[in-house]
Scaffold this motif. Structure first.
Motif, PDB file in Angstrom:
ATOM      1  N   LEU A 185     -11.815  10.837  -8.319  1.00 28.86           N
ATOM      2  CA  LEU A 185     -12.174   9.550  -8.924  1.00 28.86           C
ATOM      3  C   LEU A 185     -13.665   9.496  -9.256  1.00 28.86           C
ATOM      4  CD1 LEU A 185     -10.039   7.036  -6.822  1.00 28.86           C
ATOM      5  CD2 LEU A 185      -9.729   7.671  -9.225  1.00 28.86           C
ATOM      6  N   ARG A 218     -10.625   8.305   0.722  1.00 32.03           N
ATOM      7  CA  ARG A 218     -11.296   9.587   0.990  1.00 32.03           C
ATOM      8  C   ARG A 218     -10.618  10.725   0.214  1.00 32.03           C
ATOM      9  NH1 ARG A 218     -11.209   7.761   6.366  1.00 32.03           N
ATOM     10  NH2 ARG A 218      -9.456   9.139   6.866  1.00 32.03           N
ATOM     11  N   SER A 219      -9.296  10.688   0.223  1.00 29.74           N
ATOM     12  CA  SER A 219      -8.558  11.785  -0.415  1.00 29.74           C
ATOM     13  C   SER A 219      -8.729  11.761  -1.936  1.00 29.74           C
ATOM     14  CB  SER A 219      -7.070  11.719  -0.041  1.00 29.74           C
ATOM     15  OG  SER A 219      -6.422  10.651  -0.710  1.00 29.74           O
ATOM     16  N   GLN A 220      -9.031  10.592  -2.498  1.00 28.44           N
ATOM     17  CA  GLN A 220      -9.152  10.470  -3.958  1.00 28.44           C
ATOM     18  C   GLN A 220     -10.606  10.462  -4.418  1.00 28.44           C
ATOM     19  OE1 GLN A 220      -7.132   6.738  -4.323  1.00 28.44           O
ATOM     20  NE2 GLN A 220      -5.107   7.605  -3.876  1.00 28.44           N
ATOM     21  N   LEU A 241      -5.242   3.359 -11.793  1.00 32.80           N
ATOM     22  CA  LEU A 241      -6.480   4.042 -12.170  1.00 32.80           C
ATOM     23  C   LEU A 241      -7.583   3.020 -12.472  1.00 32.80           C
ATOM     24  CD1 LEU A 241      -7.880   6.739 -12.808  1.00 32.80           C
ATOM     25  CD2 LEU A 241      -7.160   6.436 -15.187  1.00 32.80           C
ATOM     26  N   GLN A 286      -7.035   1.428   7.720  1.00 32.60           N
ATOM     27  CA  GLN A 286      -7.158   2.870   7.978  1.00 32.60           C
ATOM     28  C   GLN A 286      -6.470   3.682   6.875  1.00 32.60           C
ATOM     29  OE1 GLN A 286      -5.433   3.096  11.931  1.00 32.60           O
ATOM     30  NE2 GLN A 286      -7.476   3.183  12.881  1.00 32.60           N
ATOM     31  N   ILE A 287      -5.308   3.184   6.442  1.00 28.93           N
ATOM     32  CA  ILE A 287      -4.568   3.908   5.395  1.00 28.93           C
ATOM     33  C   ILE A 287      -5.341   3.879   4.077  1.00 28.93           C
ATOM     34  CG2 ILE A 287      -2.458   3.928   4.003  1.00 28.93           C
ATOM     35  CD1 ILE A 287      -1.026   2.689   6.467  1.00 28.93           C
ATOM     36  N   MET A 309      -8.216   6.210   4.222  1.00 24.92           N
ATOM     37  CA  MET A 309      -7.798   7.611   4.113  1.00 24.92           C
ATOM     38  C   MET A 309      -7.460   7.938   2.655  1.00 24.92           C
ATOM     39  SD  MET A 309      -4.924   9.624   3.607  1.00 24.92           S
ATOM     40  CE  MET A 309      -3.486   8.636   4.060  1.00 24.92           C
ATOM     41  N   LEU A 310      -6.748   7.036   1.984  1.00 17.89           N
ATOM     42  CA  LEU A 310      -6.412   7.274   0.579  1.00 17.89           C
ATOM     43  C   LEU A 310      -7.679   7.368  -0.266  1.00 17.89           C
ATOM     44  CD1 LEU A 310      -3.333   4.871   0.184  1.00 17.89           C
ATOM     45  CD2 LEU A 310      -3.300   7.370   0.241  1.00 17.89           C
ATOM     46  N   VAL A 353       0.844  -1.197   0.000  1.00 17.21           N
ATOM     47  CA  VAL A 353       0.000   0.000   0.000  1.00 17.21           C
ATOM     48  C   VAL A 353       0.882   1.250   0.000  1.00 17.21           C
ATOM     49  CG1 VAL A 353      -1.633   1.355   1.385  1.00 17.21           C
ATOM     50  CG2 VAL A 353      -1.985  -1.097   1.079  1.00 17.21           C
ATOM     51  N   ARG A 411     -15.460  11.927 -10.293  1.00 16.65           N
ATOM     52  CA  ARG A 411     -15.647  12.632 -11.575  1.00 16.65           C
ATOM     53  C   ARG A 411     -15.186  11.767 -12.744  1.00 16.65           C
ATOM     54  NH1 ARG A 411     -13.529  17.545  -8.933  1.00 16.65           N
ATOM     55  NH2 ARG A 411     -11.535  17.065  -9.915  1.00 16.65           N
ATOM     56  N   ILE A 412     -14.051  11.089 -12.548  1.00 14.94           N
ATOM     57  CA  ILE A 412     -13.541  10.242 -13.635  1.00 14.94           C
ATOM     58  C   ILE A 412     -14.494   9.078 -13.888  1.00 14.94           C
ATOM     59  CG2 ILE A 412     -11.634   8.740 -14.336  1.00 14.94           C
ATOM     60  CD1 ILE A 412      -9.816  10.563 -12.564  1.00 14.94           C
ATOM     61  N   ARG A 448      -8.973   1.628  -9.226  1.00 16.11           N
ATOM     62  CA  ARG A 448      -9.792   2.585  -8.464  1.00 16.11           C
ATOM     63  C   ARG A 448     -11.138   2.835  -9.146  1.00 16.11           C
ATOM     64  NH1 ARG A 448      -6.547   1.173  -5.626  1.00 16.11           N
ATOM     65  NH2 ARG A 448      -5.010   2.326  -4.388  1.00 16.11           N
TER      66      ARG A 448
END
Lengths: 236, 67
Positions: A56, A50-52, A83, A43-44, A47-48, A18, A58-59, A86
């Protein structure tokens, strides 16, 4: 003990993946329990995610405007496993599977390395058996047992059986040694034939990983454990 | 620089929370680096794909993607 090409601490290796660092970079976490490593990794990844999420989302919205064949063609022209992994998690599962089955096993094997072990199950369960087997074979060729285990424990029952039959007992042993979730391990075991269970025991002996194999078998419910017993202990 | 728990946004497992400061700072840097690298990679990959979208769809796709 572990096989020369299987990770000694799968939970630590998954965390290192990760973070995109070698497992050795996290040697100072060796004393942390698997349960805490798994919780920390979750948790990581949350968090990732949430940040993306905004970008993502929109994509993914844009991707829904493209026919599956066109989306697959774009991914073939400019392949990016991160990509694709995700976006696959955000698309409607049937549509994601429709795109995935148009992509090469080699690329999908790369995508599999980027999937969050805690998600994407519905998409994976919709993948055709032959495609799962082809991807599993690529991962086995790479000796990427962790991704293989994360993949084949989340596909459909028939795809699990097809991959077991295609890849054989040695690969099945490598797989079960790094399965993270005891429920997934039990499901995988339930889908093995008695003959394959016996073959896996012999394969574990051949690979000199019997102690690890026994440790994994001990995690199974009683109704499964006996199937992996030595022949002289096995009663039908 | 954010603390590890601030970056994660959750209560850390006890074994992680009780690591020495230097280890927690190292994890914070690694996680922050992964976050930045993934955001960069995803953005670059999405833009390169949009360039290949067939002309008749490109406008609608770019609008949907917020570009």
């Amino acid at each position: 003990m572990s096989t020369p090409d299987s990770p000694a601490r799968p939970a630590l290796t998954r965390l290192a993946r990760v973070l995109a660092v070698p497992t050795e970079r996290l040697d100072y976490l060796a004393a942390v329990s698997d349960a805490d490593l798994i919780a920390f990794r979750a948790q990581i990844t949350q968090m990732l995610a949430r940040s993306q999420a905004k970008a993502l989302g929109r994509i993914a919205a844009a991707a829904t405007l493209l026919p599956a064949a066109v989306a697959a063609k774009l991914l073939k022209a400019k392949p990016n496993a991160l990509l694709a992994a995700r976006i696959a998690a955000l698309l409607e599962p049937a549509r994601a599977a429709d795109i995935a089955k148009r992509l090469s096993p080699e690329f999908l094997a790369g995508v599999a390395t980027q999937l969050d072990p805690g998600h994407d199950t519905e998409v994976l369960r919709r993948l055709p058996n032959d495609r799962v087997v082809a991807v599993a074979r690529r991962l086995a060729d790479r000796a990427d047992w962790i991704t293989l285990a994360d993949l084949v424990t989340r596909v459909s029952d028939t795809a699990i059986q097809a991959s077991i039959d295609a890849l054989g007992p040695i690969i099945a042993v490598h797989t079960v040694l790094v399965v993270e979730n005891s429920d997934a391990l039990t499901r995988y075991s339930c889908l093995l034939s008695d003959a394959m269970a016996a073959d896996m025991r012999r394969a574990a002996e051949k690979l000199a990983v019997m102690a690890d194999f026994e440790r994994i078998v001990a995690q199974l419910p009683d109704s499964q454990r006996y199937r992996f017993a030595a022949t002289d202990e096995h009663t039908d | 620089m954010k603390s590890l728990s601030e970056l994660i946004g959750a209560t850390l497992p006890e074994a992680i929370a009780s690591l020495p400061d230097s280890r927690r700072r190292d994890l914070t840097a690694l996680i922050g680096g992964a976050k930045k690298a993934q955001a960069q990679e995803l953005g670059d990959a999405a833009r390169s794909l949009l360039d290949l979208v067939p002309g008749f769809l490109r406008g609608a796709v770019k609008r949907a993607a917020g570009l």
